[in-house]
Design an enzyme around this catalytic site. Structure first.
Site, short mmCIF file in Angstrom:
data_model
loop_
_atom_site.label_atom_id
_atom_site.label_comp_id
_atom_site.label_asym_id
_atom_site.label_seq_id
_atom_site.Cartn_x
_atom_site.Cartn_y
_atom_site.Cartn_z
N LYS A 58 0.85 -1.18 0.00
CA LYS A 58 0.00 0.00 0.00
C LYS A 58 0.90 1.24 0.00
O LYS A 58 1.92 1.28 0.71
CB LYS A 58 -0.90 -0.01 1.24
CG LYS A 58 -1.86 1.16 1.34
CD LYS A 58 -2.76 1.01 2.56
CE LYS A 58 -3.72 2.18 2.71
NZ LYS A 58 -4.63 2.02 3.87
N SER A 69 -9.48 2.30 3.09
CA SER A 69 -8.60 2.99 2.18
C SER A 69 -7.64 2.07 1.42
O SER A 69 -7.00 2.49 0.46
CB SER A 69 -7.75 4.00 2.98
OG SER A 69 -6.95 3.34 3.95
N SER A 117 -9.92 -0.15 7.41
CA SER A 117 -9.42 -0.04 6.04
C SER A 117 -8.69 -1.26 5.51
O SER A 117 -8.24 -1.25 4.37
CB SER A 117 -8.52 1.20 5.92
OG SER A 117 -9.30 2.37 6.03
#
Length: 488
Positions: A79, A154, A178
């Site tokens: 990420k 996210s 998330s």
């Protein structure tokens, strides 16, 4: 075999590498090719073929010597909230466009030490603020099960990449859900460990008392392998890391769940829960009962308070953490300004997106003189009460289970004019985050439009092994985690 490599799990890839059925270099090239082929999904923000293949060659050399760690040569992607030396780090924001870190995050380092090969950086909501991955400054991520829908956020890029078989595994971060929510929306497995289990060093901060790193993959077995590698104390660089030794989470995967008490909070099954999600969750609970577990009803009475509490505490911490992005030392700087104050204002107005600005302003407000006691202090008191509710519940059960989100993934743009709709979608994930408890999402079936539904499992502190064991046993009895979106 080469055409099927992306269908293999992390555990299967690790086994094939050790057997020399294929090489780390072959795997790296295969997944890089798939990432390029499916670029329209929007999952990747950056790749660097030369760096990836160099890591793969190093892994192949260790495998040839016979002293390679268990995950040597297995590819993954990170990420874009974790800083990396070999790849740019943007946190999904124009504020950090083109930024290159001089060091790797601890999570990145530990997975590299385990021999894993980095494919690139994955898209995310800007500074991890969002529930749909539409807040990325670059482009939204599409859900591979239906590209007209969101992948969740996210960590939407991470979830979409794993679901679409562009990477066998990915790192994610979970501040209020998330990892769990995008894992649910994309039909994969993801786990947020106990707060402090994984080092936050090099993870760009959103809300420091909530942020936690974790793995995302297709199976609980894969997540246990990754979690074993990335957890562990980091006292010299992260003062919030727990002084708890790393452990091998694979050891308890096949333990019996006979007699295990699964607590089902009545507050998680109210009017706001969609019928298709409830049906999938009920089906997963029945499957666990058939494996010997017992389902008991419990109560988490302050569940509804988790939303206002989180959206006071998290923005307050964000307003402090993001103060460092001012255009002075690194990141974006406005071109035209009259003085220092004007430079600050224009830089932050240009560099931050709407949602980030909204949360900074909210956080600054609740911390301001005259409102700190009324909002922030009260929210912290209720946070403590929410944590106490969990401890009372764990006297009646061993694991808590329920839905991850009230609905399946919604259409892209559906919440564009109503940010509160995104906030309300976090109601089932926020309580565990506020309490610092481990939680995970496990594929539990499919709902409206054939979209995936996840079962959320929440454990007491440091009980990640129990969650992974329960998830693994469920996956041995079902095949939801094996299904792939059409075209991938």
């Amino acid at each position: 075999m080469a055409g099927e490599l992306h269908q293999l799990t992390v555990a299967q890839l690790a086994e094939g590498l050790r057997a020399r059925t294929f090489s780390a270099g072959e795997l790296a090239r295969h997944f890089l090719q798939r990432a390029a082929q499916h670029d329209g999904l929007g999952a990747f923000l950056a790749t660097h073929e030369e760096a990836t293949l160099a890591q793969a060659r190093a892994a192949d050399a260790r495998l040839a010597q016979g002293d390679a760690p268990r995950l040597a040569g297995v590819p993954l992607a990170h990420k874009d909230i974790f800083v990396t030396r070999d790849f740019p780090t943007t946190a999904g924001s124009k504020m950090l466009e083109g930024y290159r870190s001089p060091f790797d995050a601890t999570v990145v380092t530990r997975l590299a030490e385990a021999g894993m090969v980095t494919l690139g950086k994955l898209n995310c909501d800007e500074f991890a603020m969002g529930s749909s991955n539409e807040n990325s400054a670059y482009h939204p991520v599409k859900n591979p099960w239906d590209t007209a829908r969101v992948p969740g956020g996210s960590s939407g890029g991470s979830a979409a990449a794993v679901a679409a078989r562009l990477a066998p595994a990915a790192t994610g971060t979970d501040t209020g859900g998330s990892i769990r929510q995008p894992a649910s929306f994309c039909g994969i497995t993801g786990i947020k460990p106990t707060y402090g289990r994984a080092s936050r060093w090099g993870m760009i901060a959103y809300a420091s008392s909530l942020d936690q790193a974790g793995p995302m993959a297709r199976t609980a077995e894969d997540c246990s392998l990754l979690l074993s590698a990335l957890c562990g104390p980091d006292p010299d660089r992260d003062s919030t890391s727990l002084n708890v030794p790393a452990e091998d989470f694979t050891r308890s995967l096949n333990d019996s769940i006979e007699g295990l008490r699964i607590g089902v909070p009545r507050e998680f099954f109210g009017e706001g829960l969609a019928a298709d999600v409830r049906a999938a969750v009920d089906g997963a609970l029945k499957a666990l009962q058939q494996l010997g577990a017992r389902v008991v009803e419990i109560s988490l009475p302050r569940t509804e308070l988790a939303i206002p509490v989180y959206y006071i505490i998290a923005p307050a911490e964000a307003s402090s953490n993001l103060a460092r992005f001012d255009g002075v030392k690194f990141g974006h700087r406005a071109r035209d300004y009259t003085d220092l104050e004007d430079m600050y204002k224009k830089t932050r107005a240009e560099g931050f997106g709407e949602e980030v600005q909204r949360r900074i302003m909210t956080g600054t407000y609740v911390l301001s003189h005259g409102y700190y006691d009324a909002y922030y202090l009260q929210a912290q008191k209720i946070r403590r009460l929410i944590a106490d509710d969990f401890q009372r519940a764990f006297k009646e059960c061993d694991v808590i289970a329920g839905p991850v989100a009230p609905t399946v993934a919604w259409q892209l743009g559906a919440h564009g004019a109503d940010p509160l709709a995104d906030y309300l979608a976090d109601i089932f994930t926020l309580p565990a985050s506020l309490a610092g408890l481990p939680g995970m999402s496990v594929p539990a079936g499919f709902g409206e439009g054939g979209m995936p539904v996840g079962l959320q499992l929440i454990g007491n502190y440091l009980q990640e092994g129990r969650l992974l064991n329960l998830a693994h046993r469920l996956q041995q009895a079902t095949d939801f985690h094996l299904r792939a979106p059409e075209g991938f």
